[in-house]
Structure formats: C-alpha cells, structure tokens
Design a protein around this motif. Structure first.
Motif, short mmCIF file in Angstrom:
data_model
loop_
_atom_site.label_atom_id
_atom_site.label_comp_id
_atom_site.label_asym_id
_atom_site.label_seq_id
_atom_site.Cartn_x
_atom_site.Cartn_y
_atom_site.Cartn_z
N ILE A 51 -97.06 -72.64 -100.38
CA ILE A 51 -96.10 -72.59 -99.27
C ILE A 51 -94.68 -72.75 -99.80
O ILE A 51 -93.77 -72.02 -99.40
CB ILE A 51 -96.42 -73.68 -98.22
N GLY A 95 -102.15 -65.43 -85.85
CA GLY A 95 -101.66 -65.90 -87.14
C GLY A 95 -100.30 -66.59 -87.01
O GLY A 95 -100.05 -67.61 -87.65
N GLN A 96 -99.44 -66.03 -86.16
CA GLN A 96 -98.13 -66.63 -85.97
C GLN A 96 -98.24 -68.00 -85.30
O GLN A 96 -97.56 -68.94 -85.69
CB GLN A 96 -97.25 -65.70 -85.13
N ASP A 97 -99.13 -68.11 -84.31
CA ASP A 97 -99.35 -69.39 -83.65
C ASP A 97 -99.90 -70.43 -84.64
O ASP A 97 -99.51 -71.59 -84.61
CB ASP A 97 -100.30 -69.25 -82.46
N GLN A 98 -100.80 -69.99 -85.52
CA GLN A 98 -101.34 -70.89 -86.54
C GLN A 98 -100.24 -71.35 -87.49
O GLN A 98 -100.20 -72.52 -87.88
CB GLN A 98 -102.45 -70.21 -87.33
N SER A 99 -99.37 -70.43 -87.85
CA SER A 99 -98.25 -70.78 -88.73
C SER A 99 -97.35 -71.83 -88.08
O SER A 99 -96.92 -72.79 -88.73
CB SER A 99 -97.43 -69.55 -89.09
N LEU A 100 -97.07 -71.63 -86.81
CA LEU A 100 -96.23 -72.60 -86.09
C LEU A 100 -96.92 -73.96 -85.98
O LEU A 100 -96.28 -75.00 -86.17
CB LEU A 100 -95.87 -72.06 -84.70
N LYS A 101 -98.21 -73.95 -85.68
CA LYS A 101 -98.97 -75.20 -85.60
C LYS A 101 -98.99 -75.91 -86.96
O LYS A 101 -98.78 -77.13 -87.04
CB LYS A 101 -100.41 -74.90 -85.13
N LEU A 102 -99.22 -75.15 -88.03
CA LEU A 102 -99.21 -75.73 -89.38
C LEU A 102 -97.84 -76.34 -89.68
O LEU A 102 -97.75 -77.43 -90.23
CB LEU A 102 -99.56 -74.66 -90.43
N PHE A 103 -96.78 -75.65 -89.30
CA PHE A 103 -95.44 -76.16 -89.52
C PHE A 103 -95.23 -77.51 -88.82
O PHE A 103 -94.71 -78.46 -89.41
CB PHE A 103 -94.40 -75.15 -89.04
N LYS A 147 -93.39 -69.62 -101.59
CA LYS A 147 -93.09 -68.56 -100.63
C LYS A 147 -91.77 -68.85 -99.90
O LYS A 147 -90.94 -67.96 -99.73
CB LYS A 147 -94.24 -68.39 -99.63
#
Length: 145
Positions: free
Chosen positions: A137, A3-11, A140
């Motif tokens: 987003i 999930g953290q990697d996905q968040s970074l990729k989305l960013f 949040k």
C-alpha cells in the motif's frame, strides 16, 4: 461491496488502527519524558548510529524545521550532539551521547515490549503478511503522488 467501497472501508479501518496504536505508543514515549519526535530521532540514532541531519527527516518523516527544533531540544537535554563532517563542511551529523545511549539502553527494551503487546493479537505469520501488505500500500501511495 464494490472494490471502491472496500478501499474506502480499508482506509477507515487502517486510519483508526493507526490512531489507536500511535496513541498507545506515544503515551509510552512520553512516560520517559520524550515527545514522539524526540523519541523517534533518538531511536533512529540508537539503531543506525551517526546520521546526517539532512537525512533524519527522510527516515522518520518530519520536516527540516522540526528536525532542527528537536535536535536542539535533545542537545539541551544532553542526549545527542551535532558533529561536523571532517570531509564536507556542508554536512552535520547527529549522534547519541553516552547519556542518550544509557537512557535508550534502559527505556527501549520496555518500549519494545509495549509494542509487542499492542501487536499481540497477531501470529508471526499474520505480522509478516501485514508487513508485506502495508508496504505494498505504501509503495503504491508513494508512486501516485
């Protein structure tokens, strides 16, 4: 992918998309002899009407120093004017002049077309979904300050 990697990729993807979209939009704004900040102030006044100077920064996310500078420049060009509040001497409004309205009547429809072309890969449903997700987003991020 975690999930953290996905968040970074989305960013990263969101940041790159924002940069490319804004680069294209700013290029269009400058084509009409306005900086991005000038265009943003005029767009706000064009759509919302007379606005207190103190509120402009909240609406388009610029600092009060930038607002003063930008309003001064737009006033010198004859596109907007400052108007004192008859009810409260502490409040000064910015409003478009007839020259500013005439300019925006001419340039805004073409700018809207440019933005529509940029967003052209998305269906109406995808645009609505993107709006909802990006707002989520943003809310949040605002609450985690």
């Amino acid at each position: 992918m975690s999930g953290q990697d996905q968040s970074l990729k989305l960013f990263v993807v969101l940041s790159k998309a924002y940069k490319f979209v804004m680069d294209r939009a700013v290029k269009d704004m400058k084509r009409n002899g306005l900086s991005a900040t000038e265009f943003s102030v005029m767009e706000l006044l064009y759509h919302k009407g007379r606005t207190p100077l103190q509120r402009i920064g909240d609406k388009i996310l610029i600092t009060s120093g930038s607002i003063t500078y930008t309003v001064d420049k737009l006033e010198q060009k004859g596109y907007i004017r400052r108007v004192s509040s008859p009810d409260d001497r502490r409040v000064t409004y910015a409003e478009m002049t007839p020259l500013g309205t005439e300019l925006f009547d001419r340039i805004f429809p073409e700018h809207a077309k440019v933005i529509d072309v940029i967003m052209g890969e998305l269906t109406a449903e995808e645009k609505q979904a993107a709006i909802a997700l990006l707002k989520k987003i943003g809310y949040k991020a605002a609450e985690t300050r």
